[in-house]
Write a protein that holds these residues in place. Sequence first.
Motif, PDB file in Angstrom:
ATOM      1  N   PHE A 130       0.840  -1.199   0.000  1.00 52.91           N
ATOM      2  CA  PHE A 130       0.000   0.000   0.000  1.00 52.91           C
ATOM      3  C   PHE A 130       0.880   1.257   0.000  1.00 52.91           C
ATOM      4  N   VAL A 131       1.867   1.299   0.879  1.00 55.28           N
ATOM      5  CA  VAL A 131       2.783   2.457   0.929  1.00 55.28           C
ATOM      6  C   VAL A 131       3.468   2.624  -0.436  1.00 55.28           C
ATOM      7  N   HIS A 132       3.884   1.495  -1.012  1.00 64.10           N
ATOM      8  CA  HIS A 132       4.607   1.515  -2.291  1.00 64.10           C
ATOM      9  C   HIS A 132       3.744   2.087  -3.417  1.00 64.10           C
ATOM     10  N   ILE A 133       2.491   1.673  -3.478  1.00 68.46           N
ATOM     11  CA  ILE A 133       1.668   2.028  -4.649  1.00 68.46           C
ATOM     12  C   ILE A 133       1.229   3.492  -4.618  1.00 68.46           C
ATOM     13  N   LEU A 134       1.179   4.092  -3.432  1.00 73.14           N
ATOM     14  CA  LEU A 134       0.735   5.495  -3.352  1.00 73.14           C
ATOM     15  C   LEU A 134       1.599   6.398  -4.244  1.00 73.14           C
ATOM     16  N   LYS A 135       2.877   6.072  -4.360  1.00 72.87           N
ATOM     17  CA  LYS A 135       3.797   6.882  -5.191  1.00 72.87           C
ATOM     18  C   LYS A 135       3.435   6.827  -6.682  1.00 72.87           C
ATOM     19  N   TYR A 136       2.727   5.773  -7.081  1.00 71.30           N
ATOM     20  CA  TYR A 136       2.436   5.560  -8.505  1.00 71.30           C
ATOM     21  C   TYR A 136       1.089   6.137  -8.947  1.00 71.30           C
ATOM     22  N   ILE A 137       0.263   6.534  -7.967  1.00 71.16           N
ATOM     23  CA  ILE A 137      -1.084   7.004  -8.325  1.00 71.16           C
ATOM     24  C   ILE A 137      -1.014   8.456  -8.801  1.00 71.16           C
ATOM     25  N   LYS A 138      -1.153   8.611 -10.119  1.00 68.22           N
ATOM     26  CA  LYS A 138      -1.040   9.946 -10.738  1.00 68.22           C
ATOM     27  C   LYS A 138      -2.055  10.031 -11.871  1.00 68.22           C
ATOM     28  N   PRO A 139      -2.456  11.241 -12.253  1.00 69.88           N
ATOM     29  CA  PRO A 139      -3.396  11.351 -13.382  1.00 69.88           C
ATOM     30  C   PRO A 139      -2.811  10.668 -14.617  1.00 69.88           C
ATOM     31  N   GLY A 140      -3.645   9.920 -15.329  1.00 65.28           N
ATOM     32  CA  GLY A 140      -3.205   9.292 -16.581  1.00 65.28           C
ATOM     33  C   GLY A 140      -2.727   7.865 -16.427  1.00 65.28           C
ATOM     34  N   VAL A 141      -2.512   7.415 -15.185  1.00 64.54           N
ATOM     35  CA  VAL A 141      -2.075   6.019 -14.995  1.00 64.54           C
ATOM     36  C   VAL A 141      -3.308   5.116 -15.030  1.00 64.54           C
ATOM     37  N   ALA A 142      -3.218   4.011 -15.772  1.00 64.48           N
ATOM     38  CA  ALA A 142      -4.371   3.099 -15.873  1.00 64.48           C
ATOM     39  C   ALA A 142      -4.482   2.231 -14.613  1.00 64.48           C
ATOM     40  N   GLU A 143      -5.728   1.911 -14.272  1.00 62.16           N
ATOM     41  CA  GLU A 143      -5.979   1.019 -13.126  1.00 62.16           C
ATOM     42  C   GLU A 143      -5.168  -0.266 -13.247  1.00 62.16           C
ATOM     43  N   LYS A 144      -5.137  -0.825 -14.447  1.00 62.37           N
ATOM     44  CA  LYS A 144      -4.422  -2.096 -14.660  1.00 62.37           C
ATOM     45  C   LYS A 144      -2.931  -1.970 -14.373  1.00 62.37           C
ATOM     46  N   ASP A 145      -2.368  -0.815 -14.729  1.00 63.46           N
ATOM     47  CA  ASP A 145      -0.935  -0.632 -14.466  1.00 63.46           C
ATOM     48  C   ASP A 145      -0.664  -0.601 -12.970  1.00 63.46           C
ATOM     49  N   LEU A 146      -1.565   0.025 -12.226  1.00 63.69           N
ATOM     50  CA  LEU A 146      -1.390   0.072 -10.769  1.00 63.69           C
ATOM     51  C   LEU A 146      -1.510  -1.329 -10.175  1.00 63.69           C
ATOM     52  N   LEU A 326      -4.549  -6.872  12.485  1.00 61.20           N
ATOM     53  CA  LEU A 326      -3.322  -7.232  11.758  1.00 61.20           C
ATOM     54  C   LEU A 326      -2.984  -6.216  10.677  1.00 61.20           C
ATOM     55  N   THR A 327      -3.935  -5.331  10.376  1.00 63.55           N
ATOM     56  CA  THR A 327      -3.753  -4.352   9.296  1.00 63.55           C
ATOM     57  C   THR A 327      -3.210  -3.063   9.889  1.00 63.55           C
ATOM     58  N   LYS A 328      -2.025  -2.671   9.446  1.00 67.37           N
ATOM     59  CA  LYS A 328      -1.373  -1.512  10.064  1.00 67.37           C
ATOM     60  C   LYS A 328      -1.432  -0.260   9.184  1.00 67.37           C
ATOM     61  N   SER A 329      -1.967  -0.363   7.975  1.00 70.51           N
ATOM     62  CA  SER A 329      -1.958   0.792   7.069  1.00 70.51           C
ATOM     63  C   SER A 329      -2.858   1.925   7.569  1.00 70.51           C
ATOM     64  N   ASP A 330      -2.443   3.142   7.265  1.00 78.01           N
ATOM     65  CA  ASP A 330      -3.235   4.350   7.563  1.00 78.01           C
ATOM     66  C   ASP A 330      -4.639   4.228   7.016  1.00 78.01           C
ATOM     67  N   LYS A 331      -5.590   4.828   7.715  1.00 81.18           N
ATOM     68  CA  LYS A 331      -6.934   4.851   7.122  1.00 81.18           C
ATOM     69  C   LYS A 331      -7.654   6.183   7.265  1.00 81.18           C
ATOM     70  N   HIS A 332      -6.934   7.235   7.606  1.00 78.26           N
ATOM     71  CA  HIS A 332      -7.554   8.554   7.448  1.00 78.26           C
ATOM     72  C   HIS A 332      -7.599   8.814   5.941  1.00 78.26           C
ATOM     73  N   LEU A 333      -8.422   9.749   5.516  1.00 77.40           N
ATOM     74  CA  LEU A 333      -8.569  10.000   4.072  1.00 77.40           C
ATOM     75  C   LEU A 333      -7.252  10.541   3.501  1.00 77.40           C
ATOM     76  N   ILE A 334      -6.591   9.746   2.696  1.00 80.36           N
ATOM     77  CA  ILE A 334      -5.316  10.157   2.094  1.00 80.36           C
ATOM     78  C   ILE A 334      -5.595  10.902   0.781  1.00 80.36           C
ATOM     79  N   LEU A 335      -5.082  12.128   0.703  1.00 84.47           N
ATOM     80  CA  LEU A 335      -5.243  12.935  -0.528  1.00 84.47           C
ATOM     81  C   LEU A 335      -3.919  12.937  -1.263  1.00 84.47           C
ATOM     82  N   LEU A 336      -3.969  12.567  -2.531  1.00 81.36           N
ATOM     83  CA  LEU A 336      -2.721  12.504  -3.311  1.00 81.36           C
ATOM     84  C   LEU A 336      -2.633  13.683  -4.280  1.00 81.36           C
TER      85      LEU A 336
END
Length: 336
Positions: A130-146, A326-336
Amino acid sequence: MISKPENQFYISGFSGGEGVVAVTCRGAAIITDSRYTEQAKTEAPGFAILEQKAGVSPFEVCANNFKSEIKNVGFESHYITYDQFEDIKKYFEGIDVKPAGSLVEELRTIKEPHEIEMIKKAQEITDKTFVHILKYIKPGVAEKDLACEMEYFMKKNGADGIAFDTILASGPRSSLPHGRASGRKIQYGDFITMDFGARYSWYCSDMTRTVFLGRPDDTQVKIYNIVLEAQKRALEYIKSGLLGKDVDRLAREVIDKSGYGNNFGHGLGHGVGIEIHESPRLSPKGDMELLPGMVVTVEPGIYIENYGGVRIEDMVVVTQNGCDNLTKSDKHLILL
Ligand SMILES: [Mn+2]
């Protein structure tokens, strides 16, 4: 006679998934073909290995070996086909043939400590992804690529595979609770719902996060916070002794009161283990009592057609007085 691969693995350690695992009062055997006999010896010490020749039914081998010492034979009525059932009746003629339903699945609901360790490892990989993929979420990136990047990252980081096909639904598609990743390109103003998990030594993890690209409007923030509040309430009160439906109600009441009751169509959660969806169910019909050692998801959501949706999912171990998340990821609303 155990036919379902997940149950064969649970009972014997044999991972071939072909043939039959048979347990009698006196002993246990694995009946499989020559592709798997060597593997079965290593994986399932303590089990006799009986080779099934090409074209011979494993039920026939089972009957030949055990029919004389048994009075009843149980089979997995929820798993085997009608044709297999006909075979069983034929080979076990004169013996009481009984549907054994989900006997092994019931044993699997309460996890042993080593199983919880495997699930924890799977979830650690998932959190890292989850931490890793946040860096890749940008306008124009396809869902499949993510989704592809997430799956690759999980495998590169120790996963044996993915627990299920990654769900990645953005913008209006996020109203699809199980929207598989498509070719749609991410845009500003999108909710992005990611539901994914790693598999580690057969055991699954399952987590969902919804993030936002850009600046959400008031309604989008409101919906997110209702789902979060519903999830937090269920996580606060879940414990051993409650029924699945009691926990479902805790979250559902929050969403009902906010006016979005009709937009939360699925159950609150499900067991996770060797299978991604297993007992117990946390749903309005879930009447299984929760017990320490059960691993369940807590995943409320709100979905609005042609608009979008939000789901937040954690996976917890039920304990005597609460749960271990067991889930440690953030869950406040993350704005990218
Ligand atoms: Mn789930």
